[in-house]
Write a protein that holds these residues in place. Structure first.
Motif, short mmCIF file in Angstrom:
data_model
loop_
_atom_site.label_atom_id
_atom_site.label_comp_id
_atom_site.label_asym_id
_atom_site.label_seq_id
_atom_site.Cartn_x
_atom_site.Cartn_y
_atom_site.Cartn_z
N SER A 113 0.80 -1.18 -0.19
CA SER A 113 -0.01 -0.04 0.01
C SER A 113 0.77 1.31 -0.05
O SER A 113 0.52 2.32 -0.44
CB SER A 113 -0.92 -0.03 1.27
N ASN A 159 -4.47 -0.31 -6.28
CA ASN A 159 -4.09 -1.58 -5.70
C ASN A 159 -4.28 -2.73 -6.36
O ASN A 159 -3.57 -3.76 -6.23
CB ASN A 159 -4.98 -1.49 -4.02
N THR A 198 -2.90 -5.55 -1.62
CA THR A 198 -3.54 -4.86 -0.35
C THR A 198 -4.78 -5.15 0.23
O THR A 198 -5.09 -5.24 1.22
CB THR A 198 -3.53 -3.16 -0.87
#
Length: 442
Positions: free
Chosen positions: A53, A119, A293
């Motif tokens: 992240s 992500n 993530t």
């Protein structure tokens, strides 16, 4: 000539699949649900999903800076791209929420969409779940049995621990193709001593051609003394096999040794195992540095809580303390409806959390399994599907947040309408069409 082309195409496909199976096939996946810990900074655990992240955040900032560092009235290709993306998002938000509320919600909704989709797509790079550091599975098994011995109680549940047979890299490593996978298992009710005997026999079966004679009894009861002794002899006879070191007579059972752990007892040998040395291949797993993530439920829960707080903030901002009237209403059946409304507000957090987590985690598992079973074939199709799923999940999360926010402020708009505040120009989100759409979506 047509037959030659068909034969050539078939040979090319077979060669393509052969390369995938014998060169690019991944190891048998070990599916681990929690995010793996990489390092610790004081009380903060740095997991692979947290590290990912941070990298995605830095990437978003870098792209934004590169595309907007020289904004002009005659935009270039990069500025055009950014303006097109955000212009499209703003148009969609205003179409649902109206111009006034749309501009109020836009920053949060656009941030959610960009953050989730970046992500999701970043997690599809091939080095994800492949490059990392080695986890010593032997140490983990040894410590688990030692802790059970200190507790003085048998194992309550069946305990399985998967591992790969891998060379000791001493740090950063790569999950090598066609790596042999093994699994050690402790039965429910086993004491630490029985688990130690099972582990010794497991090592002998894994690293040598040893086979226990009392296999049937070992499945449901304690391994026989003869089998444990024969297993240790088989390990000693093979120079590349692990070596079991028994504690010296001068050491009492349970005393700490140089390895930082306690010796664990063997029920069959009536002695304690001090350590196990691996001169050749070891039992290990690769803890990946990078993992999607949102394959970590902690991150999706955090996103759900953020969305919940934003929705409640906008509701209070639009209605003030009167926003609570839709939850706490003493007017007959409406009091029951209010309780359901209040529950639904909190249930949304769980819905946000597990919808995103389930889709992303399942996609990662599917990619890993197909890379192991049939690389270069079905996995290519799945990658295309995962690109679509990543976009859909970002859109769903952002749009649901928007729709719930519209529902919160539309309640304020409806009260104003019923109180007679119909004069002046109405905002776009007060139009009947938008009210109807908000109610249905909510």
């Amino acid at each position: 000539m047509k037959a030659v082309y068909i034969a050539g195409g078939a040979i090319a496909v077979i060669a393509f699949l052969a390369v995938g199976l014998f060169i690019a096939q991944g190891p048998q996946p070990e599916i681990i649900v929690p995010a793996e810990k990489l390092w610790a900074i004081g009380p903060l655990n740095i997991t692979n999903t947290l590290l990912t992240s941070w990298i995605v955040l830095a990437l978003i900032v870098l792209i934004a800076w590169l595309c907007t560092r020289s904004i002009t009235l005659m935009p270039g290709s990069a500025q055009n791209f950014i303006e097109a993306v955000f212009g499209f998002l703003l148009g969609q938000v205003e179409e649902i929420a109206g111009e006034k509320n749309g501009r109020k919600f836009f920053m949060v909704i656009a941030t959610i969409f960009i953050w989730v989709i970046m992500n999701n797509w970043f997690g599809l790079f091939p080095f994800f779940n492949a490059v990392g550091k080695t986890e010593d599975v032997n140490h983990h098994i040894f410590e688990t049995i030692a802790e059970q011995d200190e507790a003085g109680t048998p194992f309550e549940d069946r305990d399985k621990q998967g591992a790969w047979l891998m060379e000791d890299s001493g740090g950063m490593t790569v999950a090598m193709p066609r790596t042999t996978a093994v699994e050690f298992e402790v039965e429910a009710g086993d004491t630490a001593g029985i688990a130690t005997d099972r582990y010794i026999i497991f090592l002998a079966e894994t690293f040598t051609d040893f086979e226990p004679h009392a296999a049937e009894g070992a499945e449901h009861g304690a391994p026989a003394k003869e089998d444990v002794e024969a297993a240790i002899a088989a390990l000693e006879a093979n120079p590349k096999a692990p070596k079991v070191h028994l504690a010296d007579a001068s050491h009492g059972e349970g005393e700490a040794h140089a390895g930082g752990h306690h010796a664990i007892p063997s029920e069959a040998l009536h002695a304690s195992v001090e350590s196990i040395e691996f001169p050749g291949k070891k039992l290990g797993l690769v803890i990946p540095f990078f993992r999607g993530t949102f394959s970590d439920v902690n991150n999706t829960l955090a996103m759900g809580i953020i969305a919940f707080l934003c929705i409640e903030f906008w509701g209070f901002q639009a209605l003030g303390p009167g926003y609570l009237k839709k939850f706490f209403n003493l007017n007959g059946i409406m009091s029951f409806v209010g309780i359901l409304e209040l529950l639904s507000e909190f249930i949304r957090v769980i819905s946000f959390c597990f919808r995103l987590f389930g889709n992303i985690f399942a996609g990662e598992v599917l990619v890993l399994m197909l890379t192991f079973l049939m690389p270069f074939l079905f996995v290519d199709v799945i990658y295309g599907l995962e690109l679509f799923v990543g976009f859909i999940q970002a859109s769903v999360f952002a749009l649901l947040t928007l729709v719930f926010a519209v529902g919160a402020v539309e309640h304020h708009g409806e009260e104003e309408h019923h109180d007679g505040h119909e004069g002046g120009e109405a905002d776009a989100h007060h139009t009947p069409a938008h009210q109807s759409g908000a109610v249905q979506a909510h």
